[in-house]
Each structure stands twice: as structure tokens, then as C-alpha cells.
Write a protein that holds these residues in place. Structure first.
Motif, short mmCIF file in Angstrom:
data_model
loop_
_atom_site.label_atom_id
_atom_site.label_comp_id
_atom_site.label_asym_id
_atom_site.label_seq_id
_atom_site.Cartn_x
_atom_site.Cartn_y
_atom_site.Cartn_z
N UNK A 215 0.83 -1.22 0.00
CA UNK A 215 0.00 0.00 0.00
C UNK A 215 0.86 1.25 0.00
N UNK A 216 1.95 1.24 0.79
CA UNK A 216 2.81 2.43 0.84
C UNK A 216 3.55 2.64 -0.48
N UNK A 217 3.96 1.54 -1.15
CA UNK A 217 4.66 1.69 -2.43
C UNK A 217 3.72 2.17 -3.53
N UNK A 218 2.54 1.58 -3.57
CA UNK A 218 1.60 1.91 -4.64
C UNK A 218 0.73 3.12 -4.31
N UNK A 219 0.75 3.57 -3.04
CA UNK A 219 -0.08 4.70 -2.60
C UNK A 219 -1.57 4.44 -2.92
N UNK A 220 -1.96 3.19 -2.78
CA UNK A 220 -3.35 2.81 -3.02
C UNK A 220 -4.06 2.76 -1.66
#
Length: 551
Positions: A215-220
């Protein structure tokens, strides 16, 4: 410290904690079990030794009382049934009746088949009484007991019993090995069970950690964590989902705010551009107005100086008119008297008395003409010097006391009708090289300020002018009067332009402003004021001079 904390995982921590607790529990339990079993076996062995020694003492008591060695040795044959008994010694008390250990001797012995006779144990009988002891190699157990006469209750002797303890060492080794085996089995079982529970406990955490990293990498931030079968992890997943929903809401609001901020910046830039242009125009107009104001101020200051000079011219002209008029009158009278003397001389009627009267009158008139012409010359010279100083900005060497006297002489037409006293306290030989014009104007303005403002409604005032060198190239002038003083609201802005208490009465408010400018700009000095209402005023002026000397 940080590296170790990063390398330590929940999985290894869980495994280490479980195995540590299991190891501590098993070691404690096994150690307690081994200790209990060994003590129980030793207690049983001690009881057996005590029982055999007691039975032996009872069996040999009667034959020992009769001192029959054969009967004693025959009584000891029942020990053949005790397979652990190796040696038995019977010690008899000596006939002297003493019960000490030194008074006993070995009377009979029993030795198991194949066992050798052991040396005497007299010194150890008391120590072994009812307290069996193992030898240092744990192979034998030794015990002793007193032999009593049942009828007389006397001590007949001692029984020493030595039995085999090899079963004790084997029992200890067997007990330790069995407990160690059980402990190792339980440790392995605990390790396998901990691994199983570790996977079940850490798998949801790893899954949640992987979800958060993704989630933190994709900012989803619209993604949600899945529920877990572990209650605490399920609560943590719910909290993470709540946090993600709030972050998503915050990001949405932030995007809206950024959009509004961009629109506001665009309108603000346009507004700032308009205001900047308006401010430039206003600044340009203000600069022009300020330049005009400075020009007007310089013009007014110049007019103030010229007005002061004009007043001085008028006063000096009026003052010079009187001695010149007296000189003209005296010279006319001399011409009339000279015409009469010439006529009498030509007619030869000139008398000695008339000639003497003519000479006396001539002498008196010439004195009058000289005094008045000299007075006019002094006035004109002083006025000339003051006028030159006021219009000149160049430095010159002058006597300070003489400069002040010339200023006072030029002000005499204004001051002669007043009763004020001006006292000059200065070394008459003090000569300095500096600009005389600013000093001239400063002293004139201060004196006229005292006359007009300070001595209002005061008939006779006192003015003190003091001058001294505070260093070799710095002059200090102290001007004070005993007038009405200056109110605090006026004193705070006394050097500002157009500040006056005589508004509409001829006061321009530029006198002290001119003094301040002359001191700070023309003389590169400083001026300070001290005044209280009713206590007069004091000005302290300090400025540098090019050179100073006394002659």
C-alpha cells in the motif's frame, strides 16, 4: 543497538521466548526430580545401614557380655543373608570401665567372602553413630552403633558396619540419564510445537506487513486489510483499515485544497501585480513629494538663517546709527567753532581765552568723535565676522572666547533692553580649528530660544555658556539657562522640524531643528538635552575639532 533491533523479528523472538521458558521449566523440573530420587535412594540406603547395625548390636550383646568371641562370630553369621554388607567389626570396652574411644579394642569381625580385613575404625565410631557416611569414591557406606547391656543398660562396645554402595552410583547415573533423555525429548517436542504455533501467530502479521508495504509503495489508500482468525491481529487490521480510510479522506481533501490553493495563487498573483504597480506609482509620488519637502525644508532653513541675519543687520544698523550721529554732531560743532576762530584770527580780534576755550572744546569733541567712531567700527567688525561665519562652511582657527564675545556683541541690540545676564566660562587662551559658522548659528539660536521661550515672564534670567576640551581633539560646550524649562511632550521632539510653542506668534519651529542639523551634520557631533518644567534647560554639545591649543 538499532541494528540489533532491526534484525530481531517477531518469529525468532516468539521461538526464543517459548524455548527459553520450556528449557527453564524442564531443567528446573528435571533437576528437582533427580535431586528427589537421589535423596530418596540415599535415605533408603541409610535406613538399611542403620537397621543392620542395630540388628547386629542386639545379636552380639549377650555373647559380648560373656566375652565369648566364638559366640559373637557365630552371631554374626546371619549377615550372610545381607548381600550388601562387606565387613563388620565388634569393639569391646576395656575392663577399666572407661567409655572413651581410646579404651576399646576390636573383639570380633565378620568379612564377606573375598573381602579383606580392614584397619581399625576406633576414631570414626562416634562420627558414624546413626549417621552413615559414603566414602570419597561413593563405593562404600560406613555406619556404627553402641552395644548396650539390656539388663544393666551399660555400653558393652561398638558395632562398625561397612556395606557396598555401588548400586547408589549406578542409580544416580541411571536417574540422571533418564531425566536428561526425557528433558531432551520434551525440548524437541516443545521446539516443534513452538514452530507450529509460531507460523500460526506470525503468518497474519507477515501478511499484514506485506499489505502495508504494498500500500505504501503503490499509494493505493483504497485497499483494505483482510480479517484474521487471531483476535489481536484482527483488531490491528481494523485499526489499519480505519487509518487508511482516514488517509484516503485526507488525501481527497488535500487535493481539493491544493486545487483551491492553485486558483487562489493565480488570483493572488494578479492582485499582487496590480498592488505592486499601484505601490510603485505611490512610491514614486512619495519620493517626489519627499524631495519637494526636503527642498522646502532647506529653503525654510535658509530663510530662517537669512531672517536671523536680517534681524541682526537691522539691530546693528540701529546700533551703529547712534555713535555715527554723535560723531557727525561733534564734527559739525567743531567746524562751527573753527569758522569763528578763523574769522577772529583774520580780524585780529582773537583772544587767548577764546583760543583756550576752542582748544578745550576741540579736545572734547575729538574724544567724542573717536569713541563713537571706534564703537561703530567694533560693531561693524563684529557684524562682519559673524556674517562671514554664518555664510561660510570652511574651517578656520579662532579663539573660542573671542568668538562668543563677537556673537554677544552682534546680539547686543536685541539684548540691551533686557536684564538677562550671560556668563561665559571658557579659557580665554583656548584656540580651536573648526567651522565657526555652525557654532555661531548654534549659539545665536540657543540664546534667542532662551530669550523668547525660556525667559517668558521672567525679567532677569541667567545664561551660562561653558566650553572645555574633553580630549585633545574633542570640544564640549554646555549651554544652560534657569528659565521655565521644557514640557516632556515637547522635549521628546524638540529637534523635530516645525515643533514650536509660539505657533501663530512668529515661531517657525525650525530653530532647534537647525541647531540639531548643524551639530550632527556640519560639525559631526552630538547634542543632548536635559530639562524639567520650572528647572531650566541644559544642552550638552560635543564635536571633534581639527586642532586645539592654548596660547
Amino acid at each position: 543497538m538499532t541494528d540489533r533491533a532491526i534484525k530481531l523479528s517477531i518469529r525468532s523472538l516468539f521461538l526464543w521466548v517459548v524455548m527459553t521458558i520450556a528449557a527453564i521449566s524442564l531443567v528446573s523440573t528435571s533437576g528437582l526430580s533427580i535431586y528427589t530420587q537421589i535423596n530418596a535412594y540415599r535415605y533408603e540406603l541409610d535406613n538399611r545401614a542403620n537397621l543392620l547395625s542395630k540388628m547386629t548390636a542386639n545379636a552380639v550383646a549377650s555373647p559380648l557380655r560373656n566375652s565369648s568371641q566364638a559366640l559373637v562370630e557365630e552371631s554374626l553369621q546371619f549377615l550372610d543373608a545381607a548381600d550388601k554388607v562387606l565387613n563388620v567389626h565388634i569393639y569391646k570396652t576395656l575392663p577399666d570401665g572407661s567409655n572413651t574411644l581410646s579404651a576399646v579394642e576390636r573383639f570380633a569381625s565378620y568379612n564377606k567372602g573375598g573381602q579383606l580385613l580392614i584397619p581399625g575404625k576406633q576414631k570414626q565410631l562416634v562420627n558414624l553413630d546413626q549417621t552413615p557416611l559414603l566414602t570419597e569414591d561413593n563405593d562404600y557406606l560406613e555406619s556404627s552403633r553402641e552395644i548396650f547391656d539390656q539388663e544393666t543398660n551399660e555400653v558393652l562396645g561398638w558395632v562398625y558396619l561397612r556395606m557396598s554402595a555401588d548400586g547408589f552410583s549406578q542409580h544416580v547415573i541411571k536417574t540422571v540419564l533418564v531425566n536428561l533423555g526425557i528433558m531432551l525429548f520434551l525440548l524437541v517436542f516443545s521446539f516443534l510445537l513452538a514452530l507450529r504455533f509460531q507460523r500460526r501467530a506470525t503468518a497474519p502479521i507477515e501478511k499484514l506487513s506485506f499489505f502495508l508495504q504494498r500500500t505504501s509503495r503503490q499509494r493505493d489508500y483504497s485497499a483494505r486489510a483482510e480479517p484474521s482468525n487471531i483476535k489481536e491481529i484482527d483488531v490491528l487490521s481494523d485499526d489499519v483499515n480505519i487509518m487508511l480510510s482516514r488517509i484516503q479522506e485526507y488525501m481527497h481533501k488535500q487535493r481539493q485544497a491544493e486545487e483551491q490553493h492553485r486558483k487562489l495563487n493565480a488570483s493572488l498573483e494578479e492582485m499582487v501585480s496590480q498592488r505592486t504597480n499601484a505601490l510603485k506609482d505611490a512610491n514614486q509620488a512619495l519620493i517626489q513629494t519627499l524631495e519637494k519637502l526636503h527642498e522646502f525644508q532647506r529653503q525654510i532653513v535658509q530663510n530662517e538663517k537669512m531672517a536671523s541675519l536680517g534681524d541682526m543687520v537691522a539691530g546693528v544698523a540701529h546700533e551703529v546709527n547712534t555713535p555715527i550721529g554723535l560723531g557727525v554732531t561733534a564734527s559739525t560743532m567743531m567746524l562751527d567753532r573753527l569758522a569763528v576762530i578763523e574769522r577772529d584770527f583774520e580780524n585780529k580780534t582773537l583772544k587767548a581765552s577764546a583760543m583756550k576755550r576752542f582748544m578745550d572744546e576741540s579736545h572734547e569733541n575729538l574724544n567724542i568723535i573717536y569713541r563713537n567712531l571706534n564703537r561703530a567700527a567694533e560693531l561693524i567688525s563684529s557684524f562682519k565676522q559673524v556674517a562671514v561665519d554664518q555664510s561660510s562652511e570652511s574651517s578656520r582657527t579662532f579663539c573660542f572666547a573671542q568668538l562668543v564675545n563677537e556673537i554677544l556683541l552682534s546680539l547686543q541690540p536685541r539684548l540691551k533692553k533686557l536684564q538677562h545676564n550671560i556668563n561665559v566660562d571658557c579659557d580665554p587662551t583656548l584656540c580651536v580649528e573648526t567651522k565657526a559658522g555652525p557654532i555661531n548659528q548654534i549659539i545665536i539660536n540657543l540664546i534667542m530660544n532662551s530669550v523668547i521661550h525660556g525667559f517668558e515672564n521672567i525679567e532677569k534670567g541667567q545664561i551660562d555658556i561653558c566650553a572645555e576640551l574633553i580630549t585633545t581633539n574633542k570640544l564640549k560646550i554646555v549651554y544652560r539657562d534657569n528659565g521655565i524649562g521644557i514640557p516632556s511632550d515637547i522635549r521628546k521632539r524638540i529637534f523635530d522640524p516645525f515643533v514650536t510653542t509660539k505657533r501663530g506668534q512668529g515661531g517657525s519651529g525650525l530653530g532647534m531643528h537647525l541647531v540639531y542639523n548643524l551639530v550632527t551634520q556640519a560639525l559631526n557631533g552630538s547634542i543632548s538635552i536635559t530639562s524639567e518644567v520650572g528647572s531650566g534647560v541644559e544642552f550638552v554639545i560635543v564635536f571633534p575639532v581639527s586642532s586645539a591649543k592654548t596660547s
